[in-house]
Write a protein that holds these residues in place. Structure first.
Motif, PDB file in Angstrom:
ATOM      1  N   CYS A  36       1.751   4.084  10.486  1.00 33.24           N
ATOM      2  CA  CYS A  36       2.006   5.255   9.644  1.00 33.24           C
ATOM      3  C   CYS A  36       3.002   6.177  10.347  1.00 33.24           C
ATOM      4  O   CYS A  36       2.606   7.019  11.161  1.00 33.24           O
ATOM      5  CB  CYS A  36       0.719   6.010   9.356  1.00 33.24           C
ATOM      6  SG  CYS A  36      -0.406   5.061   8.334  1.00 33.24           S
ATOM      7  N   ALA A  45      -6.230   4.018   7.045  1.00 31.80           N
ATOM      8  CA  ALA A  45      -5.239   4.598   7.956  1.00 31.80           C
ATOM      9  C   ALA A  45      -5.775   5.886   8.561  1.00 31.80           C
ATOM     10  O   ALA A  45      -5.246   6.971   8.330  1.00 31.80           O
ATOM     11  CB  ALA A  45      -3.929   4.857   7.228  1.00 31.80           C
ATOM     12  N   ASN A  63      -4.144  -0.023   8.696  1.00 28.05           N
ATOM     13  CA  ASN A  63      -2.748   0.391   8.808  1.00 28.05           C
ATOM     14  C   ASN A  63      -2.492   0.974  10.193  1.00 28.05           C
ATOM     15  O   ASN A  63      -2.951   2.067  10.520  1.00 28.05           O
ATOM     16  CB  ASN A  63      -2.427   1.421   7.721  1.00 28.05           C
ATOM     17  CG  ASN A  63      -0.939   1.655   7.569  1.00 28.05           C
ATOM     18  OD1 ASN A  63      -0.169   1.421   8.493  1.00 28.05           O
ATOM     19  ND2 ASN A  63      -0.527   2.129   6.407  1.00 28.05           N
ATOM     20  N   ASN A  95       5.850  -2.410   7.486  1.00 27.76           N
ATOM     21  CA  ASN A  95       5.964  -1.092   6.888  1.00 27.76           C
ATOM     22  C   ASN A  95       7.435  -0.701   6.899  1.00 27.76           C
ATOM     23  O   ASN A  95       8.285  -1.457   7.380  1.00 27.76           O
ATOM     24  CB  ASN A  95       5.108  -0.086   7.673  1.00 27.76           C
ATOM     25  CG  ASN A  95       4.674   1.093   6.826  1.00 27.76           C
ATOM     26  OD1 ASN A  95       5.370   1.493   5.894  1.00 27.76           O
ATOM     27  ND2 ASN A  95       3.525   1.660   7.140  1.00 27.76           N
ATOM     28  N   ASN A 109     -11.187   5.789  11.859  1.00 27.32           N
ATOM     29  CA  ASN A 109     -11.141   4.395  11.433  1.00 27.32           C
ATOM     30  C   ASN A 109     -12.509   3.728  11.560  1.00 27.32           C
ATOM     31  O   ASN A 109     -12.918   2.965  10.676  1.00 27.32           O
ATOM     32  CB  ASN A 109     -10.103   3.618  12.245  1.00 27.32           C
ATOM     33  CG  ASN A 109      -8.690   3.799  11.714  1.00 27.32           C
ATOM     34  OD1 ASN A 109      -8.499   4.003  10.517  1.00 27.32           O
ATOM     35  ND2 ASN A 109      -7.703   3.725  12.584  1.00 27.32           N
ATOM     36  N   SER A 147      -3.302   3.696   1.392  1.00 25.49           N
ATOM     37  CA  SER A 147      -3.826   3.874   2.746  1.00 25.49           C
ATOM     38  C   SER A 147      -4.600   5.185   2.793  1.00 25.49           C
ATOM     39  O   SER A 147      -4.047   6.254   2.524  1.00 25.49           O
ATOM     40  CB  SER A 147      -2.689   3.900   3.768  1.00 25.49           C
ATOM     41  OG  SER A 147      -2.120   2.621   3.920  1.00 25.49           O
ATOM     42  N   SER A 158      -6.848  -0.408   2.084  1.00 22.98           N
ATOM     43  CA  SER A 158      -6.010  -0.012   3.210  1.00 22.98           C
ATOM     44  C   SER A 158      -6.596   1.224   3.879  1.00 22.98           C
ATOM     45  O   SER A 158      -6.858   2.231   3.217  1.00 22.98           O
ATOM     46  CB  SER A 158      -4.580   0.270   2.737  1.00 22.98           C
ATOM     47  OG  SER A 158      -3.769   0.653   3.831  1.00 22.98           O
ATOM     48  N   SER A 160       0.830  -1.185   0.000  1.00 25.37           N
ATOM     49  CA  SER A 160       0.000   0.000   0.000  1.00 25.37           C
ATOM     50  C   SER A 160       0.872   1.245   0.000  1.00 25.37           C
ATOM     51  O   SER A 160       1.848   1.347   0.750  1.00 25.37           O
ATOM     52  CB  SER A 160      -0.913   0.014   1.220  1.00 25.37           C
ATOM     53  OG  SER A 160      -1.720   1.169   1.205  1.00 25.37           O
ATOM     54  N   LYS A 207      -1.673  -3.798   9.164  1.00 27.59           N
ATOM     55  CA  LYS A 207      -0.339  -3.504   8.619  1.00 27.59           C
ATOM     56  C   LYS A 207       0.516  -3.012   9.772  1.00 27.59           C
ATOM     57  O   LYS A 207       0.189  -2.029  10.441  1.00 27.59           O
ATOM     58  CB  LYS A 207      -0.447  -2.425   7.539  1.00 27.59           C
ATOM     59  CG  LYS A 207       0.886  -1.961   6.930  1.00 27.59           C
ATOM     60  CD  LYS A 207       1.511  -3.033   6.059  1.00 27.59           C
ATOM     61  CE  LYS A 207       2.719  -2.497   5.294  1.00 27.59           C
ATOM     62  NZ  LYS A 207       2.346  -1.616   4.180  1.00 27.59           N
ATOM     63  N   LEU A 209       1.064  10.327   4.022  1.00 24.36           N
ATOM     64  CA  LEU A 209      -0.263   9.809   3.670  1.00 24.36           C
ATOM     65  C   LEU A 209      -1.005  10.629   2.609  1.00 24.36           C
ATOM     66  O   LEU A 209      -2.175  10.980   2.792  1.00 24.36           O
ATOM     67  CB  LEU A 209      -1.144   9.697   4.921  1.00 24.36           C
ATOM     68  CG  LEU A 209      -0.898   8.486   5.816  1.00 24.36           C
ATOM     69  CD1 LEU A 209      -1.766   8.600   7.081  1.00 24.36           C
ATOM     70  CD2 LEU A 209      -1.223   7.197   5.086  1.00 24.36           C
TER      71      LEU A 209
END
Length: 310
Positions: A129, A100, A126, A193, A107, A46, A98, A21, A163, A73
Motif C-alpha cells: 500500500c 491491508a 496486501n 500493485n 492484520n 483492501s 483483501s 482490489s 499482494k 485506502l
C-alpha cells in the motif's frame, strides 16, 4: 472445446479474470455489479480495521496510457466486508478478501476474525500500500515482511496470498522469494500493485493532476504491463510451490494471454475495469477464448508458464 475454467485453492473459477482490489469493489453495490458480471471471481476493497475516507480528491485520474492514483485506502472497515463475505453465495463465484492493516496488530485482528467466521473466502494480504502518507510498503522491507508473514501464518490456519508491489532489481526478486518460500501457508502471490511515486503533469495548467502527496501517485494501465509481466514471471520461476495472480496493464485478451504465459494462474483487471466498467469481463473472456482456440489450447492451464526464452 476451449474452456476458460480453472481450479485455484480447491475452488472452481469459470474464468481466470476478476477485479484488482480497489477497483469497483468499495461497497455492496459495486461488489454485486462484479458478481453479476462475467468475471470468474471478485475481491473486496483492501480493508483496514476502521473505516477510512482516504486521501483528498482528485486522487485518481485517467491518462492516455493508463492512470495515476493516490487513493489512501478508502474503505468501509473490515467488518463491512466480512459481513458481505458471510452473506456471499459462493456457489456463484469464489470471493477474495483483501486485508491491508496499518499495523501488524491490525492484520492479526482482521485475519483472526476471518478465520473465526470459517468462510470459504480467500485472504489476500496486501503488503503493497504505497498511498498512505508516512507509511512504508511492508514488501520493500524484507525483515518486516518476514515478521508479518510469520505472525499471520501463526494466526491464520488456512492458505492465503500476498499482494506485492513491483520489484525492479533481480536481487530483490531473489530476496523477496526467499522470504515468501519460508511460509508454506502463503499459497499465492499477486503481482503487481501500482508502480509507485510517479508524477503526471498537465502542461496547460502547469500543475500536477492529483492532489495527495504533491501529485505523486501509483501508475496503472499500459504503463505497467511489462513490469507486471516481469514480476509474474520472476515469482513463477522462484516460487514453484506457489501460484501467481497476474495484475497490471490488462485491457485485452492478448494481455491476459501474456500474463498466463508468464506464469499467472488468475488475472486481475484494474485501470481498464475502472474506465470500461464490469462489462469488460465479457469482452475479455471472448478475446481470450478466441486466442486459445486459434492457438489450439483447450484450457488456460495448458498455457500457464509456457513462456520461452531466447
Amino acid at each position: 472445446m476451449t474452456t476458460l475454467s480453472t481450479t485455484f485453492l480447491g475452488q472452481t473459477f469459470a474464468s481466470p479474470l476478476f477485479n484488482a482490489s480497489g477497483v469497483r469493489c468499495f461497497d455492496k453495490d459495486e461488489l454485486n455489479s462484479l458478481l453479476a458480471s462475467a468475471s470468474g471471481s471478485l475481491v473486496t476493497k483492501s480493508c483496514t480495521r476502521e473505516a477510512r475516507t482516504g486521501n483528498p480528491e482528485p486522487r485518481y485520474v485517467a491518462t492516455p496510457l493508463g492512470s495515476i492514483n493516490s487513493m489512501g485506502l478508502p474503505n468501509k472497515g473490515y467488518g463491512y466486508y466480512l459481513d458481505y463475505a458471510k452473506a456471499h453465495d459462493y456457489s456463484k463465484k469464489p470471493l477474495f478478501m483483501s486485508v491491508a492493516g496499518l499495523s501488524l496488530d491490525d492484520n492479526i485482528a482482521m485475519v483472526a476474525a476471518i478465520r473465526d467466521a470459517a468462510l470459504p473466502a480467500i485472504v489476500e494480504l496486501n503488503l503493497s500500500c504505497p498511498n498512505v502518507p508516512g507509511k512504508p510498503q511492508i514488501a520493500y522491507d524484507f525483515d518486516a515482511m518476514d515478521r508479518m508473514l510469520a505472525a499471520v501464518s501463526a494466526e491464520y490456519d488456512r492458505p492465503f496470498g500476498v499482494k506485492m508491489p513491483p520489484y525492479f532489481d533481480i536481487a530483490h526478486f531473489d530476496l523477496a522469494a526467499e522470504v515468501l518460500n519460508r511460509y508454506p501457508a502463503v499459497a499465492f502471490i499477486t503481482c503487481i500493485n501500482s508502480v509507485g511515486n510517479a508524477l503526471v503533469i498537465d502542461i496547460e495548467r502547469e500543475e500536477v493532476v492529483i492532489k495527495p502527496k504533491d501529485g505523486f501517485g501509483g501508475l496503472g494501465g499500459d504503463y505497467v504491463l511489462p513490469t507486471a509481466l516481469a514480476n509474474v514471471n520472476a515469482f513463477h520461476r522462484r516460487c514453484p510451490e506457489k501460484r501467481v495472480i497476474g495484475c497490471g496493464g490488462v485491457r485485452s485478451g492478448e494481455h491476459i494471454f501474456m500474463h498466463l504465459l508468464a506464469g499467472a494462474s488468475l488475472v486481475q483487471v484494474g485501470t481498464a475495469l475502472q474506465e470500461e466498467g464490469p462489462g469488460i469481463f465479457a469482452r475479455l473472456n471472448a478475446e481470450l477464448a478466441a486466442i486459445l482456440e486459434r492457438k489450439g489450447y483447450a484450457s488456460i492451464d495448458e498455457v500457464r508458464g509456457r513462456l520461452k526464452t531466447l
